[in-house]
Design a protein around this motif. Structure first.
Motif, PDB file in Angstrom:
ATOM      1  N   GLU A 303       0.809  -1.211   0.000  1.00 23.54           N
ATOM      2  CA  GLU A 303       0.000   0.000   0.000  1.00 23.54           C
ATOM      3  C   GLU A 303       0.846   1.267   0.000  1.00 23.54           C
ATOM      4  OE1 GLU A 303      -2.820  -0.086   3.145  1.00 23.54           O
ATOM      5  OE2 GLU A 303      -3.869  -1.849   2.389  1.00 23.54           O
ATOM      6  N   THR A 304       2.069   1.179   0.500  1.00 24.70           N
ATOM      7  CA  THR A 304       2.961   2.335   0.498  1.00 24.70           C
ATOM      8  C   THR A 304       4.334   1.909   0.013  1.00 24.70           C
ATOM      9  OG1 THR A 304       3.887   2.083   2.723  1.00 24.70           O
ATOM     10  CG2 THR A 304       1.775   3.263   2.528  1.00 24.70           C
ATOM     11  N   SER A 305       5.063   2.878  -0.535  1.00 27.13           N
ATOM     12  CA  SER A 305       6.411   2.593  -1.019  1.00 27.13           C
ATOM     13  C   SER A 305       7.391   2.461   0.140  1.00 27.13           C
ATOM     14  CB  SER A 305       6.856   3.710  -1.974  1.00 27.13           C
ATOM     15  OG  SER A 305       7.981   3.323  -2.721  1.00 27.13           O
ATOM     16  N   THR A 306       7.137   3.125   1.260  1.00 31.99           N
ATOM     17  CA  THR A 306       7.978   2.953   2.441  1.00 31.99           C
ATOM     18  C   THR A 306       7.968   1.501   2.877  1.00 31.99           C
ATOM     19  OG1 THR A 306       7.428   5.206   3.172  1.00 31.99           O
ATOM     20  CG2 THR A 306       8.405   3.727   4.802  1.00 31.99           C
ATOM     21  N   ALA A 307       6.778   0.918   2.954  1.00 33.34           N
ATOM     22  CA  ALA A 307       6.666  -0.494   3.318  1.00 33.34           C
ATOM     23  C   ALA A 307       7.366  -1.372   2.290  1.00 33.34           C
ATOM     24  CB  ALA A 307       5.198  -0.889   3.432  1.00 33.34           C
ATOM     25  N   GLY A 308       7.171  -1.060   1.004  1.00 30.17           N
ATOM     26  CA  GLY A 308       7.802  -1.856  -0.038  1.00 30.17           C
ATOM     27  C   GLY A 308       9.311  -1.832   0.055  1.00 30.17           C
ATOM     28  N   ASP A 309       9.881  -0.661   0.328  1.00 30.15           N
ATOM     29  CA  ASP A 309      11.328  -0.535   0.453  1.00 30.15           C
ATOM     30  C   ASP A 309      11.852  -1.339   1.640  1.00 30.15           C
ATOM     31  OD1 ASP A 309      12.818   0.701  -1.468  1.00 30.15           O
ATOM     32  OD2 ASP A 309      12.821   2.672  -0.549  1.00 30.15           O
ATOM     33  N   GLY A 310      11.282  -1.089   2.819  1.00 30.96           N
ATOM     34  CA  GLY A 310      11.745  -1.773   4.021  1.00 30.96           C
ATOM     35  C   GLY A 310      11.577  -3.278   3.933  1.00 30.96           C
TER      36      GLY A 310
END
Length: 371
Positions: A303-310
């Motif tokens: 849902e978010t790119s922050t989550a995808g990155d981490g």
């Protein structure tokens, strides 16, 4: 839509390989033909576009809403503002992250809400992955410096010393004072594996806050597709998945989605060859060397790119079998694993949305084969 980071942390709590957008904009010869979608919203088949080279990559933003061209500049202003606060690629950058590193073992550093939120998110993903992603990996990445002209393979004694300074447990946050403190002198934050995700989300928020309903934000592979695509009947975007074993813009297949982020961690883009052995840029905080497993690349859909990155780095660290078990247990993310043996494994939520290229040498394998 509001990308509230606190709510994202409760739900979720894929520098990095590139994804390539396919069929998301019209041929350049086509005029800006309008397409009516929802009440009072007119989408353009050929979007307003802006591209700049920032953070060591090409940053591209596209907006399909008629009359919203001015939002492009506002979005890039926000991206540049965050880049200045976060970057540590150059000494003397004056970034807040650099100040935190300079004051390691000395005193807490008061930071902006932006940087505090990023560090808070980074600490969450470090804890969640049990160090598979570790925001304090800085002493190791700076030692190897892969991706820069002075990259080298360090001596084992140097790695052993640097590892003593890698420990996310020693990052102390004070929410009331908005301070960040690294407990030992010599510790260094390296948020390169998550910063672009955070900035992507903030760029999307600028679009949303300014009434944009359809657009694409691409920070060198951190891709967010917002709203409906004017090029498809069902509103889904078609997003190409980079082949991690080949050069940039070589695609293994594609997925369809909307209002989602796609981020990939992989071994292809930044490497160092020493005595015939290739070392990539994703480091194991336990050994001080790049991760060694069967994964060439893993894409996280979230849902978010922050989550995808981490999560892309954390899942990469787990290997295919354990990484897939982790993804399947969450239910709020999906993953595409590409292995060095030319196999592709899809989490259950993406199996019906992934299409393999007809000429691809890869084989899509059943996740049951991982049992």
């Amino acid at each position: 839509m509001k990308l509230n980071k606190k709510s994202v942390l409760m739900l979720l709590s894929v520098a990095a390989m590139s994804l390539t957008l396919g069929a998301c904009s019209s041929d350049s010869k086509e005029s800006k033909t309008k397409k009516e979608t929802t009440e009072n919203v007119t989408l353009l088949k050929e979007p307003y576009k802006k591209e700049e080279f920032l953070m060591g990559t090409y940053v591209r933003v596209q907006i399909f809403d008629e009359g919203k061209e001015d939002v492009l500049e506002k979005t890039f202003d926000r991206i540049k503002e965050l880049d200045k606060k976060i970057t540590v690629n150059e000494k003397g950058s004056g970034s807040e992250i650099e100040e935190i590193n300079d004051q390691a073992g000395i005193k807490p550093v008061k930071v902006s809400d932006d940087v505090y939120g990023l560090v808070e998110d980074s600490l969450y993903y470090s804890e969640d992955s049990k160090g598979g992603f570790d925001l304090t990996i800085g002493p190791i990445t700076e030692l190897w410096h892969i991706g820069f002209d002075d990259a080298r393979k360090p001596e084992q004694s140097e790695i052993d010393e640097a590892l003593k300074l890698v420990d996310y447990h020693k990052v102390k946050l004070d929410e009331k004072e908005k301070t960040v403190f690294l407990e030992e002198k010599g510790m260094r934050l390296d948020l390169g594996a998550i910063a672009k995700g955070y900035i992507t989300d903030e760029a999307v928020q600028v679009l949303v806050d300014n009434g944009v309903t359809s657009g694409i934000v691409d920070l060198g592979g951190n891709i967010y597709v917002l709203g409906d695509s004017p090029k498809s009947k069902d509103g889904n975007w078609k997003i190409g998945i980079q082949d991690p074993n080949e050069a940039r813009n070589t695609i293994v297949g594609s997925v369809t989605n909307k209002d989602m982020s796609l981020v990939t961690s992989g071994i292809y883009e930044r490497n160092l060859e020493v005595d015939g052995k290739l070392y990539h840029h994703l480091f194991d905080s336990r050994t001080g060397y790049p991760f060694e497993n069967e994964i060439a690349g893993v894409t996280i859909i979230s849902e978010t790119s922050t989550a995808g990155d981490g999560l892309s780095t954390g899942v990469f660290a787990m290997g295919v079998k354990n990484g897939m078990e982790y993804v399947e247990a969450r239910k709020d993310i999906d993953a595409i694993f590409v292995t060095k043996e030319d196999h592709i494994y899809l989490s259950s939520g993406v199996q019906d949305r992934f299409v393999l290229n007809e000429d691809s040498p890869y084989q899509v394998k059943d996740i049951k084969d991982l049992k």
